[in-house]
Scaffold this active site. Structure first.
Site, PDB file in Angstrom:
ATOM      1  CG  ASN A   1      -9.944   3.850 -10.302  1.00 38.08           C
ATOM      2  OD1 ASN A   1     -10.422   3.119 -11.170  1.00 38.08           O
ATOM      3  ND2 ASN A   1     -10.184   3.692  -9.002  1.00 38.08           N
TER       4      ASN A   1
ATOM      5  CE  LYS B   1     -13.142   5.632  -8.248  1.00 33.20           C
ATOM      6  NZ  LYS B   1     -13.574   6.158  -6.973  1.00 33.20           N
TER       7      LYS B   1
ATOM      8  CG  HIS C   1     -10.666   1.139  -5.434  1.00 35.40           C
ATOM      9  ND1 HIS C   1     -11.858   1.551  -4.878  1.00 35.40           N
ATOM     10  CD2 HIS C   1     -10.025   2.263  -5.842  1.00 35.40           C
ATOM     11  CE1 HIS C   1     -11.925   2.877  -4.960  1.00 35.40           C
ATOM     12  NE2 HIS C   1     -10.831   3.334  -5.544  1.00 35.40           N
TER      13      HIS C   1
ATOM     14  CD  GLU D   1     -15.041   3.192  -5.554  1.00 39.80           C
ATOM     15  OE1 GLU D   1     -14.779   2.748  -6.688  1.00 39.80           O
ATOM     16  OE2 GLU D   1     -14.915   4.398  -5.264  1.00 39.80           O
TER      17      GLU D   1
ATOM     18  CD  GLU E   1      -7.359   5.166  -3.998  1.00 38.00           C
ATOM     19  OE1 GLU E   1      -7.225   6.033  -4.864  1.00 38.00           O
ATOM     20  OE2 GLU E   1      -8.242   4.292  -4.042  1.00 38.00           O
TER      21      GLU E   1
ATOM     22  N   GLY F   1     -13.919  10.230  -3.709  1.00 37.22           N
ATOM     23  CA  GLY F   1     -15.146  10.690  -4.349  1.00 37.22           C
ATOM     24  C   GLY F   1     -15.950  11.658  -3.500  1.00 37.22           C
TER      25      GLY F   1
ATOM     26  CB  SER G   1     -11.019  14.354  -3.360  1.00 42.59           C
ATOM     27  OG  SER G   1     -12.218  13.644  -3.102  1.00 42.59           O
TER      28      SER G   1
HETATM   29  P1  PGA Z   1     -11.487  10.136  -6.496  1.00 39.84           P
HETATM   30  O1  PGA Z   1     -11.228   8.543  -6.568  1.00 39.84           O
HETATM   31  O2  PGA Z   1     -10.282  10.786  -7.090  1.00 39.84           O
HETATM   32  O3  PGA Z   1     -12.732  10.349  -7.317  1.00 39.84           O
HETATM   33  O4  PGA Z   1     -11.666  10.467  -5.057  1.00 39.84           O
HETATM   34  C1  PGA Z   1      -9.959   8.006  -6.309  1.00 39.84           C
HETATM   35  C2  PGA Z   1     -10.038   6.499  -6.338  1.00 39.84           C
HETATM   36  O5  PGA Z   1     -11.054   5.945  -5.910  1.00 39.84           O
HETATM   37  O6  PGA Z   1      -9.094   5.841  -6.784  1.00 39.84           O
END
Ligand code: PGA
Length: 261
Positions: A14, A16, A107, A109, A180, A186, A226
């Site tokens: 992903n 982003k 997601h 976010e 998630e 993140g 992560s």
């Molecule tokens: P990350 O993000 O691996 O940087 O934690 C995962 C995601 O948001 O899909």
């Protein structure tokens, strides 16, 4: 489904809001070189379906980059209407026209910064399934919800409200659920394999009730938060973790390839 791992694992990056077209060319030069040095993509394709969720400005360059592999390109959002006065949005027919395979929806976010609701996510799921694209639906609890012991309740509400917008027919099309936990995205904090496996088992049980046993056993439930080359093997070794949605560690070809090998 008799063997221990009946579902082919699904590993998606992903990206982003990262990368320009120049970055992408460099990324896939490295990615393709590392893959061919390690024996070629067909070996990876035996174990994993691989995809990248990328910004719409990069669809074409990414499709060029993955041309000789089986890697799929995903959008990171879509609108549920086919067309209309929705400035800034992209519809499912537009995504199909651009050659993408599916879309990541819901997601955390987008839920946090764009006010995306379970109902909206459900409408997007329905539109993607109707249009023949793969929905990758993200759900997960926040840190305060986990600390309050509400993880299962939150996941259950997310699934129920989202599925209320999805027809029986659409459930006959492939979809992927990404668990998630928001506190792990993140942050460098990863759910332990036990925590993640327990959440995946719960999600699968809920799906059996809300859809059908066959659907819940076939669906891939992937983990995101992560995931990186150091923890991927253990997480992916859990029987109900059917892959990963990988943010930070998908931005560098070397890291992502280490997860695949
Ligand atoms: P990350 O993000 O691996 O940087 O934690 C995962 C995601 O948001 O899909």
């Amino acid at each position: 489904m008799t063997d221990a791992y009946p579902r082919k694992k699904f590993i998606a990056g992903n990206w982003k809001m990262h990368k320009t077209r120049g970055d992408v060319e460099t990324f896939f030069q490295t990615f393709n070189r590392l893959i061919s040095e390690s024996g070629g993509f067909s070996q990876i394709a035996e174990r994993y379906d691989v995809a990248f969720g990328v910004p719409a400005t990069l669809f074409e360059t990414c499709e060029q980059g993955v041309k000789s592999t089986g890697v799929r390109i995903l959008a990171q959002n879509c609108h549920w209407e086919a067309q209309g006065a929705f400035t800034g949005e992209l519809s499912v027919p537009m995504l199909k026209d651009a050659g993408v395979h599916g879309a990541i929806i819901g997601h955390s976010e987008r839920r946090q910064y764009n006010g995306e609701t379970n109902e909206a996510v459900g409408k997007k799921w329905q539109a993607l399934s109707r249009g023949g694209l793969l929905p990758v639906i993200c759900i997960g609890e926040s840190r305060s919800e986990r600390e309050a012991g509400k993880t299962e309740e939150v996941l259950s509400v997310q699934l129920r409200e989202t599925l209320s917008q999805v027809s029986k027919d659409s459930l006959g099309h492939d979809f992927v659920i990404a668990y998630e936990p928001v506190w792990a995205i993140g942050t460098g904090l990863t759910a332990t394999p036990d925590q993640a496996e327990a959440a995946h088992v719960f999600i699968r049980r809920e799906l059996a009730e809300l859809t059908s046993k066959a659907c819940s056993e076939a669906v891939r439930i992937i983990y995101g938060g992560s995931m990186n080359p150091s923890n991927a093997r253990e997480l992916l070794g859990c029987p109900n973790i059917d892959g990963g949605l990988i943010g930070g560690a998908s931005l560098k070809a070397e890291d992502f390839v280490r997860i695949l090998l």
